[in-house]
Design a protein around this motif. Structure first.
Motif, PDB file in Angstrom:
ATOM      1  N   ALA A  54      28.334 -21.159  40.937  1.00 37.27           N
ATOM      2  CA  ALA A  54      27.242 -21.591  41.804  1.00 37.27           C
ATOM      3  C   ALA A  54      26.615 -22.837  41.191  1.00 37.27           C
ATOM      4  O   ALA A  54      26.490 -22.940  39.967  1.00 37.27           O
ATOM      5  N   ILE A  55      26.254 -23.792  42.030  1.00 39.31           N
ATOM      6  CA  ILE A  55      25.586 -25.006  41.568  1.00 39.31           C
ATOM      7  C   ILE A  55      24.447 -25.304  42.534  1.00 39.31           C
ATOM      8  O   ILE A  55      24.568 -25.087  43.739  1.00 39.31           O
ATOM      9  N   GLY A  56      23.333 -25.765  41.993  1.00 38.87           N
ATOM     10  CA  GLY A  56      22.190 -26.046  42.845  1.00 38.87           C
ATOM     11  C   GLY A  56      21.114 -26.797  42.102  1.00 38.87           C
ATOM     12  O   GLY A  56      21.363 -27.427  41.074  1.00 38.87           O
ATOM     13  N   PHE A  57      19.912 -26.719  42.653  1.00 38.10           N
ATOM     14  CA  PHE A  57      18.777 -27.367  42.010  1.00 38.10           C
ATOM     15  C   PHE A  57      17.594 -26.418  41.999  1.00 38.10           C
ATOM     16  O   PHE A  57      17.519 -25.484  42.789  1.00 38.10           O
ATOM     17  N   ASN A 109      21.102 -26.851  38.250  1.00 33.02           N
ATOM     18  CA  ASN A 109      21.355 -25.502  37.766  1.00 33.02           C
ATOM     19  C   ASN A 109      22.797 -25.124  38.091  1.00 33.02           C
ATOM     20  O   ASN A 109      23.245 -25.306  39.215  1.00 33.02           O
ATOM     21  N   VAL A 110      23.528 -24.622  37.088  1.00 30.19           N
ATOM     22  CA  VAL A 110      24.904 -24.169  37.264  1.00 30.19           C
ATOM     23  C   VAL A 110      24.995 -22.741  36.742  1.00 30.19           C
ATOM     24  O   VAL A 110      24.474 -22.434  35.671  1.00 30.19           O
ATOM     25  N   ARG A 111      25.672 -21.892  37.506  1.00 30.80           N
ATOM     26  CA  ARG A 111      25.829 -20.496  37.087  1.00 30.80           C
ATOM     27  C   ARG A 111      27.285 -20.095  37.220  1.00 30.80           C
ATOM     28  O   ARG A 111      27.930 -20.368  38.222  1.00 30.80           O
ATOM     29  N   LYS A 112      27.796 -19.404  36.209  1.00 32.23           N
ATOM     30  CA  LYS A 112      29.157 -18.858  36.205  1.00 32.23           C
ATOM     31  C   LYS A 112      29.040 -17.342  36.141  1.00 32.23           C
ATOM     32  O   LYS A 112      28.541 -16.783  35.170  1.00 32.23           O
ATOM     33  N   TYR A 113      29.487 -16.661  37.204  1.00 35.63           N
ATOM     34  CA  TYR A 113      29.490 -15.199  37.240  1.00 35.63           C
ATOM     35  C   TYR A 113      30.783 -14.691  36.628  1.00 35.63           C
ATOM     36  O   TYR A 113      31.850 -15.274  36.835  1.00 35.63           O
ATOM     37  N   TYR A 114      30.703 -13.596  35.886  1.00 35.50           N
ATOM     38  CA  TYR A 114      31.907 -12.972  35.349  1.00 35.50           C
ATOM     39  C   TYR A 114      31.631 -11.498  35.121  1.00 35.50           C
ATOM     40  O   TYR A 114      30.480 -11.068  35.037  1.00 35.50           O
ATOM     41  N   GLY A 115      32.697 -10.717  35.033  1.00 34.82           N
ATOM     42  CA  GLY A 115      32.534  -9.269  34.887  1.00 34.82           C
ATOM     43  C   GLY A 115      31.856  -8.695  36.123  1.00 34.82           C
ATOM     44  O   GLY A 115      31.745  -9.342  37.160  1.00 34.82           O
ATOM     45  N   ASP A 116      31.398  -7.469  36.007  1.00 32.56           N
ATOM     46  CA  ASP A 116      30.735  -6.821  37.136  1.00 32.56           C
ATOM     47  C   ASP A 116      29.281  -7.246  37.299  1.00 32.56           C
ATOM     48  O   ASP A 116      28.749  -7.236  38.400  1.00 32.56           O
ATOM     49  N   ASN A 117      28.624  -7.568  36.185  1.00 28.16           N
ATOM     50  CA  ASN A 117      27.191  -7.840  36.292  1.00 28.16           C
ATOM     51  C   ASN A 117      26.687  -8.881  35.298  1.00 28.16           C
ATOM     52  O   ASN A 117      25.532  -8.838  34.887  1.00 28.16           O
ATOM     53  N   LYS A 118      27.527  -9.833  34.919  1.00 32.14           N
ATOM     54  CA  LYS A 118      27.120 -10.832  33.931  1.00 32.14           C
ATOM     55  C   LYS A 118      27.247 -12.234  34.506  1.00 32.14           C
ATOM     56  O   LYS A 118      28.006 -12.477  35.428  1.00 32.14           O
ATOM     57  N   ALA A 119      26.481 -13.153  33.905  1.00 27.71           N
ATOM     58  CA  ALA A 119      26.558 -14.561  34.318  1.00 27.71           C
ATOM     59  C   ALA A 119      26.080 -15.437  33.166  1.00 27.71           C
ATOM     60  O   ALA A 119      25.325 -15.004  32.300  1.00 27.71           O
TER      61      ALA A 119
END
Length: 176
Positions: A26-29, A38-48
């Motif tokens: 995800a990328i945004g402001f 703001n950049v977010r990388k989701y991974y696993g079941d509930n982590k980022a």
């Protein structure tokens, strides 16, 4: 103007029906503290992993005592936090998150110039500390957009040990 933009962002997010659509990236402001990318990388079941780059001290804390002087401007900040997230009220479209990490800032530090009133002597100061945040994110149905609201703290370790700066942001992310 700022209030109009903030209102517009959240009205658009609420106007759609709900169903979560968070993906790997995800990328945004975000606005307020910090303001910027703001950049977010989701991974696993509930982590980022959440990375924010933008201004520091722009909306609050511009005129603030710091060490033996003061801040009188805004600077730049890079914040990285590891997050855990979970669905709220058993609905995937609304998620809560919290996490911890670190932050590095660059600002002008003005010395206390009692010996020469009116003189503004400063140095560019780099600071390093820990950060923590908690927030909520709403994923817009049938859309890659999500809106978020978060709050947290920055606790400086170097050079001003235990200097505390509150942080709060709201923003929009594009999930892909």
């Amino acid at each position: 103007m700022k209030k109009a933009i903030i209102t517009l962002i959240f009205v658009q997010c609420i106007a759609f029906a709900s169903q979560a659509q968070y993906n790997n990236w995800a990328i945004g402001f975000q606005l307020v503290e910090p303001s910027g990318l703001n950049v977010r990388k989701y991974y696993g079941d509930n982590k980022a992993l959440d990375v924010s780059f933008g201004t520091y001290g722009l909306f609050y804390g511009r005129d603030r005592k710091y060490r033996k002087g003061f801040y009188q401007n805004a600077g730049f900040s890079l914040r990285v936090n590891h997050l855990w997230h979970t669905a709220l009220f058993k609905k995937e479209q609304l998620r809560a998150y919290y996490g911890f990490g670190g932050q590095i800032n660059s600002r002008r530090y003005y010395f206390d110039s009692r010996n020469s009133p009116g003189t503004k002597e400063f140095t560019n100061s780099i600071s390093l500390g820990g950060s923590g945040l908690a927030g909520a994110e709403y994923f817009v149905s049938n859309s890659p957009l999500s809106c978020f609201l978060e709050t947290g703290l920055y606790v400086e370790l170097v050079p001003g040990i235990f200097f505390v700066h509150p942080q709060a942001s709201l923003g929009v992310r594009f999930n892909f």
